[in-house]
Design a protein around this motif. Structure first.
Motif, short mmCIF file in Angstrom:
data_model
loop_
_atom_site.label_atom_id
_atom_site.label_comp_id
_atom_site.label_asym_id
_atom_site.label_seq_id
_atom_site.Cartn_x
_atom_site.Cartn_y
_atom_site.Cartn_z
N ASP A 24 0.81 -1.21 0.00
CA ASP A 24 0.00 0.00 0.00
C ASP A 24 0.84 1.27 0.00
OD1 ASP A 24 -2.23 -1.59 0.06
OD2 ASP A 24 -2.51 -1.43 2.22
N ASN A 25 2.03 1.22 0.58
CA ASN A 25 2.80 2.46 0.66
C ASN A 25 4.06 2.49 -0.20
OD1 ASN A 25 4.49 0.88 2.18
ND2 ASN A 25 3.99 1.83 4.14
N LEU A 26 4.19 1.57 -1.14
CA LEU A 26 5.29 1.63 -2.08
C LEU A 26 4.91 2.53 -3.25
CD1 LEU A 26 6.55 -2.08 -2.28
CD2 LEU A 26 7.53 -0.19 -0.98
N SER A 27 5.88 3.26 -3.76
CA SER A 27 5.62 4.17 -4.88
C SER A 27 5.73 3.43 -6.21
CB SER A 27 6.63 5.32 -4.86
OG SER A 27 7.91 4.84 -5.24
N ILE A 28 5.26 4.07 -7.25
CA ILE A 28 5.38 3.51 -8.60
C ILE A 28 6.85 3.32 -8.95
CG2 ILE A 28 5.29 5.76 -9.76
CD1 ILE A 28 3.70 4.32 -12.03
N HIS A 29 7.72 4.19 -8.42
CA HIS A 29 9.15 4.09 -8.69
C HIS A 29 9.72 2.80 -8.09
CE1 HIS A 29 8.07 8.36 -8.81
NE2 HIS A 29 8.89 8.39 -9.85
N GLN A 30 9.30 2.48 -6.87
CA GLN A 30 9.76 1.26 -6.21
C GLN A 30 9.24 0.02 -6.94
OE1 GLN A 30 8.19 2.74 -2.52
NE2 GLN A 30 10.20 2.61 -1.55
N PHE A 31 7.98 0.07 -7.34
CA PHE A 31 7.43 -1.06 -8.08
C PHE A 31 8.16 -1.26 -9.41
CE2 PHE A 31 3.34 -0.36 -5.62
CZ PHE A 31 3.45 -1.54 -4.90
N ALA A 32 8.50 -0.17 -10.08
CA ALA A 32 9.23 -0.26 -11.35
C ALA A 32 10.61 -0.88 -11.14
CB ALA A 32 9.35 1.12 -11.99
N ALA A 33 11.28 -0.48 -10.07
CA ALA A 33 12.61 -1.02 -9.77
C ALA A 33 12.57 -2.51 -9.50
CB ALA A 33 13.22 -0.28 -8.59
N GLY B 243 10.25 -4.55 -10.84
CA GLY B 243 9.64 -5.27 -11.95
C GLY B 243 8.20 -5.69 -11.71
N GLU B 244 7.50 -5.02 -10.82
CA GLU B 244 6.11 -5.36 -10.48
C GLU B 244 5.14 -4.70 -11.47
OE1 GLU B 244 5.02 -7.40 -8.15
OE2 GLU B 244 6.95 -7.84 -7.24
N ILE B 245 5.03 -5.29 -12.66
CA ILE B 245 4.23 -4.69 -13.72
C ILE B 245 2.77 -4.52 -13.31
CG2 ILE B 245 3.32 -5.05 -16.07
CD1 ILE B 245 6.07 -6.13 -16.83
N SER B 246 2.18 -5.50 -12.66
CA SER B 246 0.76 -5.38 -12.29
C SER B 246 0.53 -4.19 -11.35
CB SER B 246 0.24 -6.67 -11.66
OG SER B 246 0.91 -6.94 -10.45
N GLN B 247 1.46 -3.97 -10.43
CA GLN B 247 1.32 -2.83 -9.51
C GLN B 247 1.50 -1.49 -10.24
OE1 GLN B 247 0.37 -2.90 -6.37
NE2 GLN B 247 0.31 -5.12 -6.23
N VAL B 248 2.43 -1.46 -11.19
CA VAL B 248 2.64 -0.24 -11.97
C VAL B 248 1.41 0.04 -12.81
CG1 VAL B 248 4.01 0.79 -13.84
CG2 VAL B 248 5.15 -0.38 -11.95
N LYS B 249 0.82 -1.00 -13.40
CA LYS B 249 -0.43 -0.84 -14.18
C LYS B 249 -1.52 -0.23 -13.32
CE LYS B 249 -0.10 -4.55 -17.59
NZ LYS B 249 -0.60 -5.87 -18.01
N THR B 250 -1.63 -0.70 -12.09
CA THR B 250 -2.65 -0.18 -11.17
C THR B 250 -2.42 1.31 -10.90
OG1 THR B 250 -2.89 -2.35 -10.13
CG2 THR B 250 -3.67 -0.45 -8.87
N HIS B 251 -1.19 1.68 -10.63
CA HIS B 251 -0.87 3.09 -10.39
C HIS B 251 -1.19 3.95 -11.61
CE1 HIS B 251 1.22 1.97 -6.70
NE2 HIS B 251 1.48 3.25 -6.47
N LEU B 252 -0.80 3.46 -12.80
CA LEU B 252 -1.02 4.23 -14.02
C LEU B 252 -2.50 4.33 -14.37
CD1 LEU B 252 1.94 3.01 -16.25
CD2 LEU B 252 1.74 5.17 -14.99
N ALA B 253 -3.27 3.29 -14.03
CA ALA B 253 -4.71 3.31 -14.30
C ALA B 253 -5.39 4.42 -13.50
CB ALA B 253 -5.34 1.96 -13.98
N SER B 254 -4.87 4.68 -12.30
CA SER B 254 -5.48 5.73 -11.47
C SER B 254 -4.90 7.11 -11.77
CB SER B 254 -5.32 5.41 -9.98
OG SER B 254 -3.95 5.42 -9.62
N ASP B 255 -3.66 7.17 -12.33
CA ASP B 255 -3.05 8.46 -12.63
C ASP B 255 -1.93 8.28 -13.66
OD1 ASP B 255 -1.98 10.99 -12.70
OD2 ASP B 255 -1.48 11.09 -10.56
N ILE B 256 -2.24 8.52 -14.93
CA ILE B 256 -1.28 8.31 -16.01
C ILE B 256 -0.10 9.29 -15.92
CG2 ILE B 256 -2.43 9.79 -17.70
CD1 ILE B 256 -0.69 6.40 -18.41
#
Length: 194
Positions: free
Chosen positions: A32-41, A43-56
């Protein structure tokens, strides 16, 4: 146990749990408290997709160091994440606060496949950071032959010197990288023949 100091103040000599190191001082991070940057580092594509879906706009957002999700993915060798972010429209030409680029970080890490992908997106092959380091210099320093080959193949400037005064060849010599030195010298000879 209690002791009085010279000034008469009362001091305890009993250690607390915190002083002994028996207390958890920081809670572990949760998803819940990891940033899109941390997820990208990571390789958590599903989490990055979720972040981008809420704010491109997060796609090219920069963290406190100026790194974008793409920069982090390139630095950690997360090739699928790099491809995903580029397909979504991430800008590979964004520089971080100290002029680090996704290309220089991928080169420093020896991630030749990512270097090749970024070069196809017309990034500046000779971009330099605040230390005067270029992707080629970082690849040479790491002894990453395939990265050097990719960079040279895209016209990297073999004469560029870092702030410390090293050219790629001089750096290879100083570090004792004989195969790297030969690769660079062969490239120079090839340039002279043309």
């Amino acid at each position: 146990m209690e002791n009085k100091s010279d000034d008469g103040a009362l001091h305890t000599t009993t250690l607390t749990n915190k002083q002994r190191g028996n207390e958890v001082t920081v809670r572990p991070a949760t998803l819940d408290n990891l940033s899109i940057h941390q997820f990208a580092a990571h390789g958590e594509i599903s989490q990055v997709k979720t972040h981008l879906a809420s704010d491109i706009s997060l796609l090219n957002s920069q963290d406190e160091r100026g790194f974008t999700p793409l920069t982090w993915a390139a630095a950690f060798g997360e090739i699928e994440m790099v491809q995903f972010l580029l397909e979504k429209g991430a800008d590979p030409k964004i520089f971080a606060r100290e002029r680090e680029s996704a290309l220089s970080l991928a080169s420093a890490g020896g991630f030749a496949d990512i270097v090749s992908i970024l070069l196809k997106h017309e990034v500046d092959v000779d971009s330099y950071d605040w230390n005067g380091g270029t992707p080629l210099l970082y690849a040479v320093r790491g002894n990453h032959m395939k990265c050097v080959e990719a960079l040279l193949g895209h016209g990297a400037d073999i004469t560029f010197e870092s702030d410390s005064g090293y050219s790629p060849v001089a750096l290879a010599v100083a570090l004792g990288y004989k195969k790297m030195q030969k690769l660079l010298e062969d490239h120079i000879l090839k340039l002279l023949r043309n």
